[in-house]
Design a protein around this motif. Structure first.
Motif, short mmCIF file in Angstrom:
data_model
loop_
_atom_site.label_atom_id
_atom_site.label_comp_id
_atom_site.label_asym_id
_atom_site.label_seq_id
_atom_site.Cartn_x
_atom_site.Cartn_y
_atom_site.Cartn_z
N LEU A 158 46.08 20.13 12.90
CA LEU A 158 46.92 19.79 11.73
C LEU A 158 46.04 19.25 10.57
O LEU A 158 46.20 19.64 9.41
CB LEU A 158 47.96 18.76 12.14
CG LEU A 158 49.10 18.47 11.17
CD1 LEU A 158 50.31 17.93 11.93
CD2 LEU A 158 48.76 17.51 10.06
N ILE A 159 45.09 18.40 10.92
CA ILE A 159 44.25 17.78 9.87
C ILE A 159 43.32 18.82 9.23
O ILE A 159 43.18 18.89 8.00
CB ILE A 159 43.45 16.59 10.46
CG1 ILE A 159 44.43 15.46 10.79
CG2 ILE A 159 42.36 16.11 9.50
CD1 ILE A 159 43.89 14.40 11.72
N LEU A 175 47.25 12.59 7.45
CA LEU A 175 46.96 11.43 8.30
C LEU A 175 48.24 11.00 9.03
O LEU A 175 48.30 10.97 10.25
CB LEU A 175 46.41 10.25 7.47
CG LEU A 175 44.92 10.29 7.15
CD1 LEU A 175 44.63 11.14 5.95
CD2 LEU A 175 44.37 8.89 6.93
N ASN A 176 49.26 10.67 8.22
CA ASN A 176 50.51 10.21 8.82
C ASN A 176 51.18 11.31 9.64
O ASN A 176 51.69 11.05 10.73
CB ASN A 176 51.45 9.73 7.70
CG ASN A 176 52.74 9.16 8.25
OD1 ASN A 176 53.83 9.58 7.92
ND2 ASN A 176 52.62 8.21 9.14
N LYS A 177 51.14 12.54 9.12
CA LYS A 177 51.79 13.65 9.85
C LYS A 177 51.17 13.82 11.24
O LYS A 177 51.86 14.07 12.21
CB LYS A 177 51.65 14.96 9.06
CG LYS A 177 52.67 15.08 7.95
CD LYS A 177 52.61 16.46 7.35
CE LYS A 177 53.51 16.57 6.14
NZ LYS A 177 53.08 17.63 5.23
N SER A 178 49.85 13.71 11.32
CA SER A 178 49.20 13.91 12.61
C SER A 178 49.53 12.76 13.58
O SER A 178 49.68 12.97 14.78
CB SER A 178 47.68 14.07 12.45
OG SER A 178 47.11 12.86 12.04
N LEU A 179 49.69 11.56 13.03
CA LEU A 179 50.07 10.41 13.89
C LEU A 179 51.51 10.58 14.39
O LEU A 179 51.81 10.29 15.56
CB LEU A 179 49.92 9.10 13.11
CG LEU A 179 48.47 8.72 12.74
CD1 LEU A 179 48.44 7.57 11.74
CD2 LEU A 179 47.66 8.35 13.99
N LEU A 180 52.39 11.10 13.51
CA LEU A 180 53.77 11.34 13.93
C LEU A 180 53.83 12.46 14.96
O LEU A 180 54.63 12.43 15.91
CB LEU A 180 54.66 11.67 12.72
CG LEU A 180 54.84 10.51 11.72
CD1 LEU A 180 55.66 10.96 10.52
CD2 LEU A 180 55.49 9.30 12.39
#
Ligand code: AMP
Length: 278
Positions: free
Chosen positions: A229-230, A201-206
């Motif tokens: 990515l997700i 979740l956070n990785k995709s937002l970054l």
């Protein structure tokens, strides 16, 4: 500091009428973590009296969601709050908040029918109704809420404006684990393996922020990179949306100050997160 525990609406209302000074209020569903405690810290700094409510609100769960399974630990919650400057903990029962014959609902239009409102159609009606009730009992000057539930924050600000509540809502930043996972009571449902997957979740937002910094503006392009990515992490996408922070309307070209919000299912647990693009 030992907070006073109150489990009756009548007692809470009586006490409230005698209180003087600025009242800061934090509504929660308990099973507290550092995210909740950051709201308490903000309230401590900006108010004279701090009131925290703990109430697992049955009306904000959909019929297919397991209310009885929602994590609870009131003793631990009280202990955590006792280490802070909390004056009152209000934890009413279901029967008091929704007595037999209960018929009145508070409903905010339109902005509750997008994002989380699509897969959880009655969720926000439950949230606005319980928060309106709590605000009537506690009549706070300030109410502290996390940006973690970004849509909820926008919906409640709308309710406060439309219904002329005098309370000011203070939005507080998302608290994350060191590895970026947003703190949530629901993280408890994840296995170790699931927790690792949930970092998507956070990785995709970054990743979205990185692509924006590289001058990519198309929402579709950015969402498709996030999707890869997700899905590589076995996350099931409920939604990923690029939205205007105030109207929550979908926007097709990213711009500084917009938000990306998402809901992803990992190991049957629905997790939400968001980022403000800068
Ligand atoms: P809940 O107990 O899940 O209903 O949450 C109560 C309040 O805590 C809401 O205003 C949430 O937005 C806020 N909250 C939950 N998790 C976080 C977090 N990780 N960071 C900041 N606020 C949070």
């Amino acid at each position: 500091m030992n907070p006073k525990l109150i489990n009756s609406i009548e007692e809470m209302s009586t006490i409230r009428r005698q209180l003087k000074g600025k009242i800061g209020f934090i509504p929660t569903m308990g099973f507290l973590h550092e995210g909740h405690l950051s709201l308490v810290s903000a309230a401590e700094k900006q108010s004279d009296i701090v009131i925290v409510s703990i109430f697992v609100n049955p009306t904000q769960f959909n019929v297919n969601e397991d209310l009885s399974n929602y994590p609870r630990n009131i003793e631990r919650d009280i202990e955590l709050l006792s280490n802070m400057k909390v004056n009152y903990i209000f934890f009413p029962t279901d029967e008091q908040m929704y007595p037999e014959g209960f018929k009145t609902w508070v409903n905010v239009d339109k902005i509750t029918q997008v994002l989380c409102g699509i897969s959880r159609p009655t969720h926000f009606r439950g949230v606005t109704t319980i928060v309106a009730k709590l605000m009537n009992i506690i009549d706070p000057d300030l109410m502290f809420m996390g940006e973690k539930d970004f849509q909820q924050l926008v919906v409640l600000k709308q309710m406060v404006k439309d219904l002329n509540f005098r309370t000011k809502i203070v939005g507080c930043s998302i608290v994350r684990e060191e590895d970026g996972l947003a703190l949530s009571s629901r993280n408890k449902y994840l296995t170790n393996e699931g927790r690792k997957k949930a970092l998507c979740l956070n990785k995709s937002l970054l990743l979205a922020q990185k692509l924006f910094s590289e001058d990519i503006r198309s929402s579709n392009k950015i969402i498709s990179q996030m999707t890869i990515l997700i899905e590589d992490n076995e996350g099931i996408i409920d939604y990923i949306e690029v939205i205007d922070q105030e109207s929550l309307e979908h926007i097709s070209e990213l711009k500084s100050g917009c938000r990306i919000a998402l809901a992803i299912i990992v190991e049957n647990t629905r997790l939400i997160d968001n980022i403000k693009i800068i």
